[in-house]
Design an enzyme around this catalytic site. Structure first.
Site, short mmCIF file in Angstrom:
data_model
loop_
_atom_site.label_atom_id
_atom_site.label_comp_id
_atom_site.label_asym_id
_atom_site.label_seq_id
_atom_site.Cartn_x
_atom_site.Cartn_y
_atom_site.Cartn_z
N LYS A 26 0.85 -1.21 0.00
CA LYS A 26 0.00 0.00 0.00
C LYS A 26 0.87 1.25 0.00
CE LYS A 26 -1.29 1.52 4.73
NZ LYS A 26 -0.48 2.70 4.83
N ASN A 27 2.04 1.16 0.66
CA ASN A 27 2.88 2.35 0.77
C ASN A 27 3.74 2.60 -0.46
OD1 ASN A 27 1.75 2.85 3.21
ND2 ASN A 27 3.42 1.99 4.42
N ARG A 106 -2.46 9.53 4.21
CA ARG A 106 -1.32 10.45 4.23
C ARG A 106 -1.00 11.00 2.84
NH1 ARG A 106 0.13 12.14 8.78
NH2 ARG A 106 2.28 12.41 8.09
N ASP A 130 -2.85 6.57 10.42
CA ASP A 130 -3.03 5.97 11.74
C ASP A 130 -2.72 6.95 12.86
OD1 ASP A 130 -3.70 3.55 10.59
OD2 ASP A 130 -1.61 3.05 10.28
N ASP A 318 6.57 -0.92 11.19
CA ASP A 318 5.31 -1.60 10.87
C ASP A 318 5.36 -3.10 11.15
OD1 ASP A 318 3.91 0.71 9.26
OD2 ASP A 318 5.96 0.58 8.57
N VAL A 340 10.72 5.14 15.86
CA VAL A 340 10.34 5.91 14.67
C VAL A 340 9.15 6.82 14.96
CG1 VAL A 340 9.63 5.78 12.25
CG2 VAL A 340 11.28 4.13 13.16
N1 EPU Z 1 8.18 13.54 10.73
C1 EPU Z 1 8.20 14.85 11.15
N2 EPU Z 1 7.86 15.82 10.26
C2 EPU Z 1 7.50 15.54 8.97
C3 EPU Z 1 7.49 14.19 8.54
C4 EPU Z 1 7.83 13.20 9.45
O1 EPU Z 1 8.53 15.15 12.31
O2 EPU Z 1 7.20 16.47 8.20
C5 EPU Z 1 8.53 12.46 11.69
C6 EPU Z 1 7.30 11.60 12.04
O3 EPU Z 1 6.50 12.20 13.02
C7 EPU Z 1 7.95 10.30 12.48
C8 EPU Z 1 9.20 10.24 11.59
O4 EPU Z 1 9.44 11.55 11.10
O5 EPU Z 1 8.33 10.40 13.82
C9 EPU Z 1 9.10 9.27 10.44
O6 EPU Z 1 7.93 9.56 9.68
P1 EPU Z 1 7.86 9.29 8.11
O7 EPU Z 1 7.66 10.59 7.42
O8 EPU Z 1 9.02 8.45 7.72
O9 EPU Z 1 6.55 8.42 8.00
P2 EPU Z 1 5.36 8.57 6.96
O10 EPU Z 1 5.90 8.89 5.61
O11 EPU Z 1 4.30 9.42 7.53
C10 EPU Z 1 5.42 6.09 6.11
C11 EPU Z 1 4.41 4.98 6.05
C12 EPU Z 1 4.22 4.37 7.42
C13 EPU Z 1 5.57 3.86 7.93
C14 EPU Z 1 6.56 5.02 7.94
C15 EPU Z 1 7.96 4.61 8.37
C16 EPU Z 1 2.98 5.67 4.26
C17 EPU Z 1 1.64 6.13 3.83
N3 EPU Z 1 3.15 5.50 5.56
O12 EPU Z 1 4.83 7.08 6.95
O13 EPU Z 1 3.34 3.27 7.27
O14 EPU Z 1 5.41 3.36 9.22
O15 EPU Z 1 6.66 5.61 6.64
O16 EPU Z 1 8.46 3.64 7.53
O17 EPU Z 1 3.86 5.42 3.45
C18 EPU Z 1 1.50 1.90 7.75
O18 EPU Z 1 1.54 1.50 6.59
O19 EPU Z 1 0.81 1.35 8.62
C19 EPU Z 1 2.29 3.07 8.13
C20 EPU Z 1 2.03 3.82 9.20
#
Ligand code: EPU
Length: 445
Positions: A26-27, A106, A130, A318, A340
């Site tokens: 999905k990601n 997201r 989430d 995850d 994370v």
């Molecule tokens: N963060 C910030 N500011 C930002 C962006 C991120 O502080 O502008 C912080 C977040 O709060 C977190 C850390 O950086 O503490 C990492 O966040 P990241 O941006 O890497 O996560 P994401 O892109 O929001 C994606 C996946 C998640 C997965 C994470 C880590 C998608 C839609 N979601 O989230 O997947 O856990 O990367 O690999 O791609 C899931 O599929 O269940 C899921 C939550």
């Protein structure tokens, strides 16, 4: 996609055995759908999973003027409207993603760059996903500003303007998956060179970069988390087969292990699971790997472990929810340290209702201090095994925790009622059918 009130009744069913073919993640699929917005012609993403997040992303794309069609595992995204030569008129794209999509996933924040390239302006509603921490978008906003966009965050969403984006040097404070994707999706058509430091290197990010390269982008993946992007004037449509989802693969390997059965997972390359496989092997699992499939079994039981989550190639965040339930069935005290997301243990109360013996702490347990060290963030857990789990009536808080509750229900002493199944169906390909095929006694409520 199922309704939000859907429930499953799950009965303890003995060892789960069988074969699972995993599709793309999905990601990755949703990000490829956003990348397709940048092409002059249609793009097709192959081996796409049937998950709720694809439905949501398809509806968003249709709302702003793209055509999305699906057939089997193919998702095709095409610009609509008048075509001159091979180029589609930008005026057919609407710059506003409707507020009706607020909080659903997201993806909207990733659409800002492509919308700016298409129309010079963008409005996206507040992102959801989430409830696993504050999940701010400050890195995305700072990156877009560095590339020359005027960005304003309001109570309803984020508005941006830019007649042109320009290459820039961007240093991420943390290797964020989403922010790295925002930079990729924005810099590929910007004027000049962008150098991104401290970029995420998750396989799904690399897949997106490879797809953009097929569309004609100039991207270099350098060592030390550095990505260099030379902007090009235009991108074409492309097609790509997604590699199997490493979260789903791990989740089903655990489903076999926890029930003393054995699930053979097809379609996920071994190199996406290196740390997960080693973790399970250290716990005493017998792992067999071929070029086609991976299985895990535990004929003589499992032992406790200490694991901390990390960015790739570490143990991914995850994977921790299935592992948490597996720990309850391993001999001894295990420790899990989430580094994370600050609030990714919110699902623990649901598991405790099912008899899991888990204690959570606002501390860095079992290893080195992480960036949540001096905060009140509850991000470590101690898990006692082997625990006798009990059937319960629980509401699932999110996608990965939802899957874990199914695992707990499979080894509980009596049937469970699980509410909020849409969370699982948002991220896993046909989970009802997959679990049923492995022998889980499961009914839709
Ligand atoms: N963060 C910030 N500011 C930002 C962006 C991120 O502080 O502008 C912080 C977040 O709060 C977190 C850390 O950086 O503490 C990492 O966040 P990241 O941006 O890497 O996560 P994401 O892109 O929001 C994606 C996946 C998640 C997965 C994470 C880590 C998608 C839609 N979601 O989230 O997947 O856990 O990367 O690999 O791609 C899931 O599929 O269940 C899921 C939550």
């Amino acid at each position: 996609m199922v309704g939000v009130t859907e429930t499953w009744q799950v009965e303890p069913s003995g060892p789960l055995r069988g074969d699972i073919q995993v599709r793309g993640s999905k990601n990755a699929v949703t990000k490829h759908m956003v990348a397709a917005m940048l092409g002059d012609g249609p793009s097709t993403i192959r081996n796409a999973p049937e998950v709720g997040d694809v439905d949501i992303t398809a509806a968003m794309l249709e709302a702003i003027g793209f055509q999305v069609s699906r057939s089997g595992g193919d998702v095709t995204v095409a610009p609509t409207g008048p075509v001159s030569g091979s180029t589609v008129s930008a005026s057919t794209v609407q710059p506003r993603v409707p507020e009706a999509f607020t909080g659903l996933n997201r993806i909207p924040i990733l659409m800002i760059g492509p919308l700016l390239h298409r129309t010079g302006e963008a409005f996206v509603p507040l992102v959801g996903g989430d409830p696993i921490g504050r999940r701010p978008v400050d890195f995305h906003v700072a990156a877009l500003r560095a590339l020359g966009a005027k960005v304003e965050a309001g109570p309803a969403g984020i508005a941006a303007r830019a007649s042109r984006l320009y290459g820039a040097r961007i240093d991420l404070p943390y290797p964020s998956v989403g922010a790295t994707e925002t930079v990729l999706l924005s810099a590929v058509l910007a004027e000049g060179k962008t150098v991104l430091r401290n970029a995420a290197t998750e396989p799904e990010v690399v897949e997106l970069a490879l797809f953009l390269q097929r569309m004609g982008a100039h991207i270099e993946l350098s060592p030390d988390r550095r990505i260099v992007i030379e902007g090009v004037p235009r991108l074409r449509g492309a097609s790509r087969w997604l590699a199997g989802d490493r979260l789903e693969a791990f989740s089903y390997l655990v489903a076999g292990l926890i029930t003393r059965g054995e699930v053979r997972v097809h379609g996920c390359p071994q190199d996406r699971l290196v740390t997960a496989i080693t973790t399970l092997a250290k716990m005493g699992a017998q792992i067999d790997i071929t070029d086609e499939w991976i299985t895990a079994s535990a004929p003589s039981g499992l032992r406790a472990a200490a694991v901390h989550t990390d960015t790739h190639p570490g143990f991914m965040t995850d994977w921790q929810q299935p592992l948490m339930v597996l720990f309850t069935q391993a001999e001894g005290m295990s420790v899990l340290h989430e580094t994370v997301f600050e609030n990714r243990l919110v699902y623990v109360p649901a598991l405790k209702e099912m008899g899991c013996e888990i204690e959570t702490f606002a501390a860095c347990l079992g290893g080195t201090a992480c960036r949540f060290h001096d905060t009140n963030s509850v991000h470590s857990a101690v898990i006692r095994g082997v625990s006798k789990l009990r059937g319960a009536d629980v509401t699932l808080p999110d996608v990965r925790a939802g899957f874990s509750a199914v695992l707990a229900a499979a080894v509980a002493d009596r049937p469970s009622v699980l509410r909020g199944i849409h969370h699982i169906e948002r991220g896993y390909h046909r989970p009802f059918e997959q679990f049923a095929s492995l022998g889980l006694t499961i009914r839709r409520g």
